[in-house]
Design an enzyme around this catalytic site. Structure first.
Site, PDB file in Angstrom:
ATOM      1  N   GLU A   1     101.906  17.164  -7.069  1.00  0.00           N
ATOM      2  CA  GLU A   1     101.571  16.712  -5.626  1.00  0.00           C
ATOM      3  C   GLU A   1     100.538  15.483  -5.988  1.00  0.00           C
ATOM      4  O   GLU A   1      99.734  15.320  -6.794  1.00  0.00           O
ATOM      5  CB  GLU A   1     100.602  17.778  -4.817  1.00  0.00           C
ATOM      6  CG  GLU A   1     101.257  18.983  -4.563  1.00  0.00           C
ATOM      7  CD  GLU A   1     100.538  19.912  -3.720  1.00  0.00           C
ATOM      8  OE1 GLU A   1      99.558  19.547  -3.212  1.00  0.00           O
ATOM      9  OE2 GLU A   1     100.827  21.218  -3.898  1.00  0.00           O
TER      10      GLU A   1
ATOM     11  N   TRP B   1      91.589  16.441   3.670  1.00  0.00           N
ATOM     12  CA  TRP B   1      90.397  17.461   3.555  1.00  0.00           C
ATOM     13  C   TRP B   1      89.241  16.733   2.853  1.00  0.00           C
ATOM     14  O   TRP B   1      88.231  17.538   2.553  1.00  0.00           O
ATOM     15  CB  TRP B   1      90.800  18.652   2.763  1.00  0.00           C
ATOM     16  CG  TRP B   1      91.809  18.228   1.553  1.00  0.00           C
ATOM     17  CD1 TRP B   1      93.158  18.394   1.489  1.00  0.00           C
ATOM     18  CD2 TRP B   1      91.341  17.800   0.309  1.00  0.00           C
ATOM     19  NE1 TRP B   1      93.356  17.943   0.204  1.00  0.00           N
ATOM     20  CE2 TRP B   1      92.329  17.951  -0.684  1.00  0.00           C
ATOM     21  CE3 TRP B   1      90.030  17.987  -0.272  1.00  0.00           C
ATOM     22  CZ2 TRP B   1      92.266  17.518  -2.049  1.00  0.00           C
ATOM     23  CZ3 TRP B   1      90.103  17.580  -1.737  1.00  0.00           C
ATOM     24  CH2 TRP B   1      91.066  17.166  -2.607  1.00  0.00           C
TER      25      TRP B   1
ATOM     26  N   CYS C   1      90.534  45.812  -8.580  1.00  0.00           N
ATOM     27  CA  CYS C   1      90.050  44.862  -9.511  1.00  0.00           C
ATOM     28  C   CYS C   1      89.135  45.164 -10.276  1.00  0.00           C
ATOM     29  O   CYS C   1      88.951  44.887 -11.776  1.00  0.00           O
ATOM     30  CB  CYS C   1      89.872  43.567  -8.786  1.00  0.00           C
ATOM     31  SG  CYS C   1      91.181  42.641  -8.089  1.00  0.00           S
TER      32      CYS C   1
ATOM     33  N   CYS D   1      88.959  38.520  -6.797  1.00  0.00           N
ATOM     34  CA  CYS D   1      88.939  39.675  -6.052  1.00  0.00           C
ATOM     35  C   CYS D   1      87.996  40.629  -6.384  1.00  0.00           C
ATOM     36  O   CYS D   1      88.135  40.882  -7.800  1.00  0.00           O
ATOM     37  CB  CYS D   1      90.227  40.209  -5.563  1.00  0.00           C
ATOM     38  SG  CYS D   1      90.402  41.712  -4.737  1.00  0.00           S
TER      39      CYS D   1
ATOM     40  N   GLU E   1      98.576  26.606  -6.598  1.00  0.00           N
ATOM     41  CA  GLU E   1      97.304  26.504  -6.848  1.00  0.00           C
ATOM     42  C   GLU E   1      96.602  27.848  -7.041  1.00  0.00           C
ATOM     43  O   GLU E   1      95.679  28.295  -6.272  1.00  0.00           O
ATOM     44  CB  GLU E   1      96.666  25.593  -5.816  1.00  0.00           C
ATOM     45  CG  GLU E   1      97.136  24.298  -5.986  1.00  0.00           C
ATOM     46  CD  GLU E   1      96.448  23.237  -5.047  1.00  0.00           C
ATOM     47  OE1 GLU E   1      95.712  23.694  -4.086  1.00  0.00           O
ATOM     48  OE2 GLU E   1      96.802  22.121  -5.248  1.00  0.00           O
TER      49      GLU E   1
HETATM   50  C1  GLA Z   1      96.976  21.364  -2.327  1.00  0.00           C
HETATM   51  C2  GLA Z   1      98.059  22.158  -1.715  1.00  0.00           C
HETATM   52  C3  GLA Z   1      99.069  21.651  -0.782  1.00  0.00           C
HETATM   53  C4  GLA Z   1      98.450  20.827   0.304  1.00  0.00           C
HETATM   54  C5  GLA Z   1      97.465  19.811  -0.341  1.00  0.00           C
HETATM   55  C6  GLA Z   1      96.780  18.852   0.645  1.00  0.00           C
HETATM   56  O1  GLA Z   1      97.236  20.507  -3.138  1.00  0.00           O
HETATM   57  O2  GLA Z   1      98.710  22.730  -3.009  1.00  0.00           O
HETATM   58  O3  GLA Z   1      99.785  22.752  -0.083  1.00  0.00           O
HETATM   59  O4  GLA Z   1      97.492  21.722   1.078  1.00  0.00           O
HETATM   60  O5  GLA Z   1      96.409  20.482  -1.032  1.00  0.00           O
HETATM   61  O6  GLA Z   1      96.214  18.063   0.071  1.00  0.00           O
HETATM   62 ZN    ZN Z   2      91.597  43.166  -5.869  1.00  0.00          ZN
END
Ligand code: GLA
Ligand code: ZN
Length: 690
Positions: free
Chosen positions: A317, A325, A169, A164, A159
């Protein structure tokens, strides 16, 4: 011509992939767990695990000291048990020793404050040290695992995101700008810096946008976002190079996020062999009616598929149960796990993968859903749900590599999005670009129309219907390509707040919608921003070609336009612009270009697109009437069609099919005219005798 069928993601595995992120480094003090995990993976019909995503410190506990033995053991055990691995590069999080010794790897935020060590996804993507450290690590991983029998692909970092503002940068930003503009004079013009005396007289004066510095130069904001995309993609390329050196045909992917605004994913696609993303819908947040959520996720699936021209992608995922979260961690109601998993497949994924395999014992994800709970055994509802997905995917192997035959496309363009959201225009309390594109998408999706979601750089020729909601920015050549599309018989739809700025966010001079004006046959003179409590309406003109009869509510944005060759189909119902055109069509060459001047109600969207689908004859997944909440999606190999029928409401549904020769692939049963769907049920129909 696009192929109707692709080879599997890795030709060694001609199956749907099913699996999860696997983090055995968290369990090194529990040596019995690996064998137990493998037993459970087989039980759940999982055939692939993503390993090593955050393993840097376990692989290099001290600078230059590498400890791959534990990973050898995991991968060897996988190979012995018929489980494959996506091998990750660990750049998503770094060891503390590295931050301590080389502070330059720590990101600097927009206030120019350097982070302390901690968290993840926060490296400087320009830092020479970080780049060198990851080059070394990836080289070692490639040497050791590129030819490992368990490894079927690379999972690059995790992800990517964020920016920065460190000195490295800043220097890279200036160098990038010099390449783009060559002279300061060009840059000053593109950024319109004569405004407020912001003219730069030396490249060194340029600093990235900052809350306590520059934020008002829109051209700079846009270029900063472009640069961040460029630099992140460059970092990714730097990560990929040593891997490809060892085995060029081992596919690489990186996992994208839902509608993530920070990076223009189109600039990454060329460097990836396959695209993947992480899907975390908030199911059941609107009571038991999940249509809105399903539509949003469908659109993201379609973006991800379109990024590589329709090639099958990976659901890297998703949660097997809850997502910890989000504001509320609601459990998936019975049926939803299979339904949402197969929704991804219906839109072109050849995998269903989860975060994560086994719940962590500590830290921030210990309550996030996982296949194996703290209880440790397989006798859980979630494990049964996951196993059901595994068993279902085994019945869909013939779907692997098939494509989605979209004849309609919607433009959702990242740079346009950045510019619209920064524009300080008619409605700062909610310009709603994303929601607007989604609302046009929904109207087609509800009818079961396969849709590509593309940016404005893509080829429009494969489509019959092209929709470009709020195409505020029109980059060079795009207006001409849209015109050619219409002249050649295409149907084009544009809306208010289109054709206003060029690629530098400079307003077009000489009348809006700029380069789209000729194609649309209108001139947009002014736009009215409405307060939340304001309403207007649009009234169809009698005998209009779309057969629209009722009036529709208009809100938020109403544009005042003049006809320049187009014909009015509806007019405003009130205010001082009552009776002025609100919906138009322009005939050009063999095609038609529609202009929707106001933000209209859902009822309008439905009626309008119902007509357009009928008139253009774009392909639908299923030629049957879909009950409320039932959605249909299509994959095909060019000869055989696979129709996914999905019920997104908590209610038993019944529908009449167009054919009586379907077989349902999950049950293996023949389906005659009537199709019954339980709450949150999905069925996969294949036409027999074909
Ligand atoms: C993201 C991350 C994972 C994990 C999931 C939890 O997508 O890539 O490492 O933290 O969220 O939902
Ligand atoms: Zn930087």
């Amino acid at each position: 011509m696009k192929p109707a069928k692709y080879p599997p993601i890795n030709p060694r595995v001609p199956h749907m992939l099913h699996g999860a992120d696997y983090n055995p480094e968290q369990w090194q003090r529990y040596p019995e767990i690996l064998a137990e995990d493998i037993r459970l993976m087989k039980l759940a019909k999982c055939n692939v695990m993503s390993v090593g995503i955050f393993s840097w410190v376990s692989l290099e506990p001290k600078e230059g000291e590498f400890t791959f033995e534990w990973l050898d053991h995991v991968l060897d055990s996988f190979a012995q048990n018929g489980i494959y691995a996506l091998m990750a590069t660990p750049s998503g999080a770094r060891p503390a020793w590295m931050s301590a010794k080389y502070p330059e790897v720590l990101r600097v935020n927009e206030r120019r404050v350097r982070n302390l060590h901690g968290f993840r996804h926060n490296h400087c993507y320009t830092s020479p040290v970080y780049r060198e450290k990851i080059r070394l690590m990836n080289t070692k991983l490639a040497e050791r695992y590129a030819h490992h029998p368990a490894v079927i692909g690379w999972h690059i970092s995790n992800e990517y995101g964020g920016d920065c503002h460190c000195d490295y940068c800043q220097a890279a930003f200036r160098a990038w700008l010099q390449q783009e503009y060559e002279t300061l004079e060009e840059l000053n013009h593109a950024w319109w810096t004569g405004f407020w005396s912001h003219t730069y007289t030396d490249w060194e004066q340029i600093e990235s946008p900052a809350p306590h510095g520059e934020t008002q130069v829109h051209g700079m904001n846009l270029d900063w976002r472009r640069f961040v995309t460029h630099q992140t993609a460059d970092f990714m390329k730097h990560e990929i190079a040593p891997l490809k050196e060892k085995k060029p045909d081992l596919p690489v992917t990186t996992n994208f996020m839902e509608f993530f605004e920070g990076l223009n994913y189109w600039k990454f696609a060329d460097f990836l062999d396959v695209v993947s993303w992480d899907s975390y819908p908030t199911w059941h947040d609107q009571g038991q009616d999940d249509r809105k959520q399903a539509g949003k996720i469908a659109m993201m699936h379609d973006i991800v598929r379109s990024l590589k021209g329709g090639q099958p992608w990976m659901l890297m995922e998703s949660t097997p149960s809850l997502t910890n979260w989000q504001p509320v961690s609601k459990l998936k109601r019975p049926g939803m796990h299979l339904l949402s998993s197969l929704q991804a497949v219906a839109h072109g994924s050849d995998t269903v993968q989860y975060f994560q395999w086994r719940k962590s014992r500590g830290s921030s994800e210990k309550w996030h859903g996982a296949v194996v709970d703290h209880t440790g055994h397989e006798h859980t509802r979630v494990f049964a749900d996951v196993t059901e997905v595994g068993e279902s995917l085994m019945k869909l192997n013939e779907v692997v590599g098939t494509t989605v035959p979209a004849e309609a496309a919607i433009i959702f363009d990242w740079e346009n999005r950045w510019a619209v959201n920064d524009s300080q225009g008619p409605r700062n309390m909610g310009i709603k670009y994303e929601e607007t594109v989604q609302s046009h998408y929904f109207a087609l999706w509800q009818q079961g129309v396969p849709i590509d979601v593309i940016d404005m750089e893509q080829d429009f020729a494969p489509y019959k219907l092209l929709i470009a909601p709020m195409l505020y920015m029109v980059r060079p050549g795009v207006g001409e390509r849209i015109q050619a599309f219409v002249e050649n018989g295409g149907t084009f739809v544009a809306t208010y707040w289109s054709g206003l700025v060029d690629e530098h966010d400079l307003a077009f001079l000489g009348g809006f919608p700029g380069p789209l004006r000729r194609t649309l046959g209108i001139w947009a003179e002014e736009i009215d921003g409405l307060h939340d409590h304001d309403r207007n309406e649009i009234r169809p003109i009698e005998g209009n070609v779309l057969g629209l009869k009722q009036s529709y509510e208009a809100a938020e944005l109403c544009e005042l336009i003049h006809l320049e060759g187009a014909e009015a189909l509806a007019v405003y119902g009130c205010d001082f612009y009552k009776d002025r055109p609100a919906l138009t069509v322009h005939h050009l060459g063999q095609g038609k270009a529609y202009y929707i001047a106001s933000r209209n109600s859902e009822a309008f969207q439905q009626d309008f697109y119902q007509q357009l689908v009928a008139q253009t004859g774009v392909r639908k997944a299923l030629a049957a009437v879909l009950p409320e909440g039932v959605h249909a999606a299509l994959r095909t190999d060019g000869t055989r069609d696979y129709i996914f029928v999905m019920n997104f409401i908590d209610k038993q549904q019944q529908m009449r099919l167009d054919e009586s020769r379907y077989t349902e692939l999950l049950s293996g049963e023949k389906v005659y005219r009537e199709l019954y769907l339980k709450p949150y049920e999905v069925k996969v129909l294949k036409l027999s005798g074909k």
